[in-house]
Design an enzyme around this catalytic site. Structure first.
Site, PDB file in Angstrom:
ATOM      1  N   HIS A  45       0.707  -1.405   0.000  1.00 47.56           N
ATOM      2  CA  HIS A  45      -0.070  -0.167   0.022  1.00 47.56           C
ATOM      3  C   HIS A  45       0.890   1.152   0.160  1.00 47.56           C
ATOM      4  O   HIS A  45       1.960   1.099   0.541  1.00 47.56           O
ATOM      5  CB  HIS A  45      -0.659  -0.176   1.285  1.00 47.56           C
TER       6      HIS A  45
ATOM      7  N   ASP B  99       3.138  -4.894   8.307  1.00 47.44           N
ATOM      8  CA  ASP B  99       1.989  -4.120   7.893  1.00 47.44           C
ATOM      9  C   ASP B  99       0.905  -4.912   8.379  1.00 47.44           C
ATOM     10  O   ASP B  99       0.567  -5.999   7.353  1.00 47.44           O
ATOM     11  CB  ASP B  99       1.924  -3.470   6.642  1.00 47.44           C
TER      12      ASP B  99
ATOM     13  N   GLN C 221      -4.436  -5.551   6.887  1.00 50.15           N
ATOM     14  CA  GLN C 221      -5.427  -6.593   6.344  1.00 50.15           C
ATOM     15  C   GLN C 221      -5.421  -7.959   6.857  1.00 50.15           C
ATOM     16  O   GLN C 221      -6.102  -8.728   6.534  1.00 50.15           O
ATOM     17  CB  GLN C 221      -5.214  -6.641   4.881  1.00 50.15           C
TER      18      GLN C 221
ATOM     19  N   LYS D 223     -10.426  -1.262  10.372  1.00 52.87           N
ATOM     20  CA  LYS D 223     -10.659  -2.490   9.606  1.00 52.87           C
ATOM     21  C   LYS D 223     -11.007  -3.727  10.309  1.00 52.87           C
ATOM     22  O   LYS D 223     -11.378  -4.682   9.665  1.00 52.87           O
ATOM     23  CB  LYS D 223      -9.444  -2.640   8.564  1.00 52.87           C
TER      24      LYS D 223
ATOM     25  N   CYS E 236      -4.897   2.453  -3.643  1.00 56.55           N
ATOM     26  CA  CYS E 236      -3.543   2.871  -3.082  1.00 56.55           C
ATOM     27  C   CYS E 236      -2.336   2.129  -3.160  1.00 56.55           C
ATOM     28  O   CYS E 236      -1.540   1.749  -2.497  1.00 56.55           O
ATOM     29  CB  CYS E 236      -3.756   3.169  -1.575  1.00 56.55           C
TER      30      CYS E 236
END
Length: 406
Positions: A121, A199, A202, A225, A364
């Site tokens: 991202h 990261d 997700q 999220k 993104c």
């Protein structure tokens, strides 16, 4: 027992209609909906506990402090951090990565190297580019193949004594590809002393996270999220690293002593939590963890994987439809286009008229789209409250869009 109707009953927003059709919300990779239990906790803070935390001697301040620190301990357990003070409240993944890249400035010099992947991202690209601009370091990118699978032989080639940071996502937001972070971390540890950043924006909503087992130095994710309010997030960092590195923001809360002659910094976690925090949101993030734990990580993962398998199978029955990352290990996302229809937003608008909310565009992740030689995709992304009948409505809408736009 996993009861999808009971789960859906906890999300009042799902009861509405959009454009005269029942809402089918398939944009969960952008942000998930919030269960009533989380919204009630957030509302309770502002209607019963509203006060600043940590420094107040009065009752409301003490109660608010207790609730926010309880949330921190819930999150510690949620990601299996060794200490609760390794859990730093942030505004989200983007702020977490920017924080890390900033505090690492003094650790890098000219011609040092930072490794990221092609699947990132923008929030895991731009902060490292800025760090390179500040320090003269160089950015190296692990390439991907046409299925979105990272080519880890290049990681082995890149790793050296010059490598100072390796930062990759655990799951691609654009394609849903699950990256082998265990292997990436193991290879990095074997060949360099680099800081390892994961990261988890997700992955935290879908997987059970264990930062100690991963042995990453930093792990970041967003609350919004994973069923929590927007403006919430977490930076996990190992104690010894956070204690060694400098603060990010200066101001209240992060000081031990302050005078015009100089300032000393507070201990963890407050060293990295300058200013008034998002107290209500942080408390509600703990309630979102409660929701996930009650449903069960394995139940969530099993249900979402079944949704993904079903969605891909039904969509691929449509002639001329291409799923990106089709042959890769994925979770939570099916990203696709229709042959001959160059603008994904046209498909998205037709779906919206049918009450189906998806995301369109580059997500993104412009480097991914450039590699695939496309402008963007239609992305349907799943959460625990989605159903197979909703996927049927998605497929029906895509067929209608194909007929209208062909």
């Amino acid at each position: 027992m996993f009861d999808i109707q009971e789960i859906r009953s906890q999300f009042s927003i799902l009861n509405q209609e959009v454009n005269g059709k029942p809402l089918v919300y398939l944009d969960n990779a952008a942000t998930s909906q919030k269960p009533d239990s989380v919204l009630q906790v957030w509302t309770k803070y502002y209607t019963e506990l509203n006060a600043n935390v940590h420094r107040g001697i009065h009752t409301l301040s003490q109660l608010a402090t207790e609730e926010m620190e309880l949330s921190r301990r819930k999150i510690q357990k949620f990601i299996n951090a060794k200490h609760d003070f390794e859990v730093i409240f942030t505004k989200g993944t983007t702020e977490g990565i920017n924080l890390i890249s900033y505090i690492l400035t003094s650790e890098l010099k000219k011609d040092d190297e930072i490794i990221i992947s092609h699947l990132e991202h923008h929030s895991n690209i731009v902060p490292w580019q800025l760090l390179c601009e500040r320090t003269g370091a160089k950015l190296k990118v692990i390439p991907m193949d046409e299925n979105g699978v990272l080519q880890l032989d290049f990681l082995d080639q890149f790793l050296s004594e010059k490598t100072k940071v390796v930062s990759v996502n655990q799951v691609s937001n654009a394609l849903g590809v699950v990256n082998p972070v265990d292997e990436i971390i193991a290879r990095t540890r074997a060949n360099s002393d680099a800081y390892i950043v994961i990261d988890g924006a997700q992955s935290a909503p879908h997987f059970q996270i264990d930062v100690q087992a991963l042995d990453c130095d930093f792990f970041v994710f967003s609350g919004h999220k994973m069923y929590a309010p927007m403006g919430t997030g977490i930076l996990y960092g190992k104690q010894n690293i956070l204690e060694k590195l400098p603060p990010f923001h200066g101001g209240g809360e992060m000081i031990a002593t302050c005078s015009f002659d100089g300032t000393t910094y507070a201990g963890l976690p407050f060293k990295y939590e300058a200013g008034t925090p998002n107290v209500g949101g942080n408390i509600a993030l703990g309630a979102a963890v409660d929701f996930i734990e009650k449903v069960g990580h394995q139940n969530i993962q099993n249900h979402e994987n079944a949704l993904l398998d079903y969605a891909q199978r039904k969509l691929l029955e449509i002639e001329g439809l291409k799923v990106y990352g089709e042959k890769a290990t994925r979770t939570g996302v099916v990203s696709f286009n229709l042959d001959g229809i160059g603008i994904s937003s046209d498909v998205g608008m037709i779906l919206d008229k049918m009450g189906v909310a998806v995301r369109t565009g580059h997500h993104c992740t412009q480097p991914i789209m450039s590699f695939l030689n496309i402008a963007g995709t239609v992305r349907a992304s799943f959460a625990v409250y989605n159903t197979f009948s909703e996927i049927d409505l998605l497929v029906e809408g895509v067929k209608k869009a194909k007929k209208m736009l062909a």
